[in-house]
Design a protein around this motif. Structure first.
Motif, PDB file in Angstrom:
ATOM      1  N   LEU A  32      16.501  26.551   3.807  1.00 30.55           N
ATOM      2  CA  LEU A  32      16.094  25.358   4.543  1.00 30.55           C
ATOM      3  C   LEU A  32      16.408  24.091   3.755  1.00 30.55           C
ATOM      4  O   LEU A  32      16.860  23.080   4.327  1.00 30.55           O
ATOM      5  CB  LEU A  32      14.596  25.420   4.860  1.00 30.55           C
ATOM      6  N   THR A  33      16.172  24.139   2.433  1.00 29.27           N
ATOM      7  CA  THR A  33      16.423  22.964   1.602  1.00 29.27           C
ATOM      8  C   THR A  33      17.909  22.609   1.610  1.00 29.27           C
ATOM      9  O   THR A  33      18.279  21.436   1.750  1.00 29.27           O
ATOM     10  CB  THR A  33      15.959  23.239   0.164  1.00 29.27           C
ATOM     11  N   VAL A  34      18.766  23.638   1.474  1.00 32.90           N
ATOM     12  CA  VAL A  34      20.208  23.377   1.439  1.00 32.90           C
ATOM     13  C   VAL A  34      20.675  22.845   2.791  1.00 32.90           C
ATOM     14  O   VAL A  34      21.429  21.856   2.861  1.00 32.90           O
ATOM     15  CB  VAL A  34      20.965  24.670   1.049  1.00 32.90           C
ATOM     16  N   VAL A  35      20.205  23.479   3.889  1.00 34.29           N
ATOM     17  CA  VAL A  35      20.605  23.019   5.225  1.00 34.29           C
ATOM     18  C   VAL A  35      20.144  21.574   5.448  1.00 34.29           C
ATOM     19  O   VAL A  35      20.887  20.729   5.956  1.00 34.29           O
ATOM     20  CB  VAL A  35      20.024  23.958   6.304  1.00 34.29           C
ATOM     21  N   TRP A  36      18.913  21.299   5.034  1.00 37.19           N
ATOM     22  CA  TRP A  36      18.353  19.951   5.187  1.00 37.19           C
ATOM     23  C   TRP A  36      19.168  18.929   4.391  1.00 37.19           C
ATOM     24  O   TRP A  36      19.436  17.825   4.856  1.00 37.19           O
ATOM     25  CB  TRP A  36      16.890  19.977   4.739  1.00 37.19           C
ATOM     26  N   PHE A  37      19.568  19.319   3.183  1.00 37.87           N
ATOM     27  CA  PHE A  37      20.393  18.467   2.325  1.00 37.87           C
ATOM     28  C   PHE A  37      21.698  18.111   3.040  1.00 37.87           C
ATOM     29  O   PHE A  37      22.160  16.962   3.004  1.00 37.87           O
ATOM     30  CB  PHE A  37      20.678  19.206   1.014  1.00 37.87           C
ATOM     31  N   VAL A  38      22.286  19.090   3.731  1.00 42.59           N
ATOM     32  CA  VAL A  38      23.583  18.862   4.365  1.00 42.59           C
ATOM     33  C   VAL A  38      23.411  18.032   5.643  1.00 42.59           C
ATOM     34  O   VAL A  38      24.079  17.002   5.811  1.00 42.59           O
ATOM     35  CB  VAL A  38      24.267  20.212   4.678  1.00 42.59           C
ATOM     36  N   VAL A  39      22.506  18.463   6.540  1.00 37.26           N
ATOM     37  CA  VAL A  39      22.498  17.852   7.875  1.00 37.26           C
ATOM     38  C   VAL A  39      22.059  16.391   7.812  1.00 37.26           C
ATOM     39  O   VAL A  39      22.515  15.579   8.626  1.00 37.26           O
ATOM     40  CB  VAL A  39      21.590  18.623   8.860  1.00 37.26           C
ATOM     41  N   ARG A  40      21.214  16.034   6.848  1.00 39.64           N
ATOM     42  CA  ARG A  40      20.755  14.642   6.854  1.00 39.64           C
ATOM     43  C   ARG A  40      21.781  13.713   6.224  1.00 39.64           C
ATOM     44  O   ARG A  40      21.550  12.497   6.140  1.00 39.64           O
ATOM     45  CB  ARG A  40      19.394  14.516   6.178  1.00 39.64           C
ATOM     46  N   ASN A  41      22.904  14.262   5.764  1.00 42.04           N
ATOM     47  CA  ASN A  41      23.982  13.434   5.248  1.00 42.04           C
ATOM     48  C   ASN A  41      25.224  13.466   6.138  1.00 42.04           C
ATOM     49  O   ASN A  41      26.221  12.827   5.800  1.00 42.04           O
ATOM     50  CB  ASN A  41      24.353  13.881   3.827  1.00 42.04           C
ATOM     51  N   LEU A  42      25.171  14.210   7.259  1.00 47.05           N
ATOM     52  CA  LEU A  42      26.318  14.250   8.147  1.00 47.05           C
ATOM     53  C   LEU A  42      26.407  12.931   8.916  1.00 47.05           C
ATOM     54  O   LEU A  42      25.389  12.322   9.263  1.00 47.05           O
ATOM     55  CB  LEU A  42      26.199  15.424   9.118  1.00 47.05           C
ATOM     56  N   GLY A  43      27.641  12.519   9.179  1.00 46.73           N
ATOM     57  CA  GLY A  43      27.829  11.203   9.779  1.00 46.73           C
ATOM     58  C   GLY A  43      28.234  11.217  11.235  1.00 46.73           C
ATOM     59  O   GLY A  43      28.733  10.219  11.748  1.00 46.73           O
ATOM     60  N   PHE A  44      28.036  12.335  11.929  1.00 47.97           N
ATOM     61  CA  PHE A  44      28.490  12.392  13.321  1.00 47.97           C
ATOM     62  C   PHE A  44      27.392  13.007  14.176  1.00 47.97           C
ATOM     63  O   PHE A  44      26.420  13.575  13.658  1.00 47.97           O
ATOM     64  CB  PHE A  44      29.770  13.233  13.441  1.00 47.97           C
ATOM     65  N   GLY A  45      27.591  12.903  15.489  1.00 49.73           N
ATOM     66  CA  GLY A  45      26.652  13.509  16.433  1.00 49.73           C
ATOM     67  C   GLY A  45      25.252  12.943  16.270  1.00 49.73           C
ATOM     68  O   GLY A  45      25.075  11.740  16.011  1.00 49.73           O
ATOM     69  N   PRO A  46      24.258  13.802  16.390  1.00 47.22           N
ATOM     70  CA  PRO A  46      22.873  13.309  16.297  1.00 47.22           C
ATOM     71  C   PRO A  46      22.371  13.159  14.864  1.00 47.22           C
ATOM     72  O   PRO A  46      21.266  12.654  14.657  1.00 47.22           O
ATOM     73  CB  PRO A  46      22.076  14.409  17.017  1.00 47.22           C
ATOM     74  N   PHE A  47      23.202  13.546  13.888  1.00 44.44           N
ATOM     75  CA  PHE A  47      22.690  13.655  12.530  1.00 44.44           C
ATOM     76  C   PHE A  47      22.370  12.324  11.858  1.00 44.44           C
ATOM     77  O   PHE A  47      21.465  12.259  11.029  1.00 44.44           O
ATOM     78  CB  PHE A  47      23.644  14.482  11.670  1.00 44.44           C
ATOM     79  N   PRO A  48      23.126  11.230  12.133  1.00 47.93           N
ATOM     80  CA  PRO A  48      22.755   9.973  11.478  1.00 47.93           C
ATOM     81  C   PRO A  48      21.310   9.532  11.746  1.00 47.93           C
ATOM     82  O   PRO A  48      20.755   8.751  10.965  1.00 47.93           O
ATOM     83  CB  PRO A  48      23.767   8.966  12.061  1.00 47.93           C
ATOM     84  N   ALA A  49      20.704  10.037  12.817  1.00 49.94           N
ATOM     85  CA  ALA A  49      19.300   9.700  13.068  1.00 49.94           C
ATOM     86  C   ALA A  49      18.393  10.255  11.983  1.00 49.94           C
ATOM     87  O   ALA A  49      17.278   9.770  11.811  1.00 49.94           O
ATOM     88  CB  ALA A  49      18.881  10.255  14.436  1.00 49.94           C
ATOM     89  N   LEU A  50      18.885  11.276  11.245  1.00 49.37           N
ATOM     90  CA  LEU A  50      18.067  11.868  10.174  1.00 49.37           C
ATOM     91  C   LEU A  50      18.175  11.071   8.888  1.00 49.37           C
ATOM     92  O   LEU A  50      17.426  11.321   7.940  1.00 49.37           O
ATOM     93  CB  LEU A  50      18.522  13.308   9.919  1.00 49.37           C
ATOM     94  N   HIS A  51      19.103  10.132   8.845  1.00 39.19           N
ATOM     95  CA  HIS A  51      19.317   9.366   7.625  1.00 39.19           C
ATOM     96  C   HIS A  51      18.135   8.418   7.394  1.00 39.19           C
ATOM     97  O   HIS A  51      17.685   7.746   8.319  1.00 39.19           O
ATOM     98  CB  HIS A  51      20.621   8.578   7.744  1.00 39.19           C
ATOM     99  N   VAL A  52      17.651   8.377   6.159  1.00 36.58           N
ATOM    100  CA  VAL A  52      16.513   7.496   5.873  1.00 36.58           C
ATOM    101  C   VAL A  52      16.874   6.501   4.761  1.00 36.58           C
ATOM    102  O   VAL A  52      17.608   6.788   3.876  1.00 36.58           O
ATOM    103  CB  VAL A  52      15.244   8.285   5.463  1.00 36.58           C
TER     104      VAL A  52
END
Lengths: 135, 115
Positions: free
Chosen positions: A115-135
């Motif tokens: 979960l930690t590794v997946v979370w690390f990756v998805v919150r840094n992706l720059g496309f689709g819905p993922f930028p909403a996870l950026h803080v």
């Protein structure tokens, strides 16, 4: 020397309360406060799995659960699991035996790692819905 | 005539280092070491450093090694998980101190440039 069995849980609770008080007073949701920005973010400009945790805790302390989820959703889950582990540990100290908790299950640690590794990756992706996870 | 070396002794169950914890559970000696997973999570959550993730990596190996009967390696992984969580906490404190020093120095220089 005899140490009261509840001394260690009380010390942890006191440290956590002190940390919460600092976070409450410093308000990390406003940029430029006294609390430091995560060094990973400051140096590399990426969100690590823990980024947003201080703001998440600040939001939790103000019962703003939507903001807490926004700042670090996985961190919020981690806080709940840590509270569970703390409760089990404290109960075990009271009754005088080791109480098994979620972290002793067979797949807990590998699941946390995944979960930690997946979370690390998805919150840094720059496309689709993922930028909403950026803080 | 050549002598064959004697066969190695049959590998039985590993010796019981400690008395079993409660009822014997599947023949495991003693109890699985604590993986120190909680400390790794705390470190990753609050110290914001990859060292907490390293700790979680080691913690995730403990139970797998244990069920394979590699008890010493499981203990080593648990010890490594604790070690890296401690180093992560130390690094977090150092970063906090450096940040504090820089903040004070920056505040002072800003004050002096204004005045």
């Amino acid at each position: 020397m005899h140490v009261h069995p509840l001394a260690a849980p009380l010390a942890v609770a006191a440290a956590a309360a002190g940390g919460c008080a600092v976070i409450w007073a410093a308000n990390p949701t406003v940029p430029g406060g006294i609390l430091p920005v995560c060094p990973t973010k400051a140096l590399l400009g990426i969100d690590c799995p823990g980024c947003g945790s201080l703001r998440m805790i600040y939001s939790l302390l103000h019962f703003d659960f939507a903001s807490a989820v926004h700042y670090n959703a996985l961190g919020l889950v981690a806080v709940l699991l840590l509270l569970w582990a703390f409760a089990a540990w404290t109960y075990g100290r009271v009754v005088g035996r080791q109480v098994r908790s979620w972290q002793h299950l067979r797949w807990s640690a590998p699941t946390v790692l995944a979960l930690t590794v997946v979370w690390f990756v998805v919150r840094n992706l720059g496309f689709g819905p993922f930028p909403a996870l950026h803080v | 005539m050549t002598y064959q070396p004697p066969p190695p002794p049959p590998s039985g169950p590993p010796p019981y280092g400690q008395p079993p914890y409660g009822a014997p559970q599947g023949g495991y000696p003693a109890q699985q070491p604590d993986s120190n997973l909680v400390w790794g999570i705390l470190c990753a959550l609050l110290c914001c450093l990859p060292l907490g993730v390293v700790s979680i990596v080691y913690a995730s190996k403990v139970s797998g090694l244990w069920v394979q009967g590699r008890y010493a390696e499981a203990q080593t992984a648990a010890d490594n998980a604790k070690k890296w969580a401690i180093w992560g906490a130390v690094a977090g404190v150092i970063v906090l101190i450096i940040y504090g020093v820089l903040a004070v120095a920056g505040g002072l220089s800003g004050y002096m440039s204004v005045s």
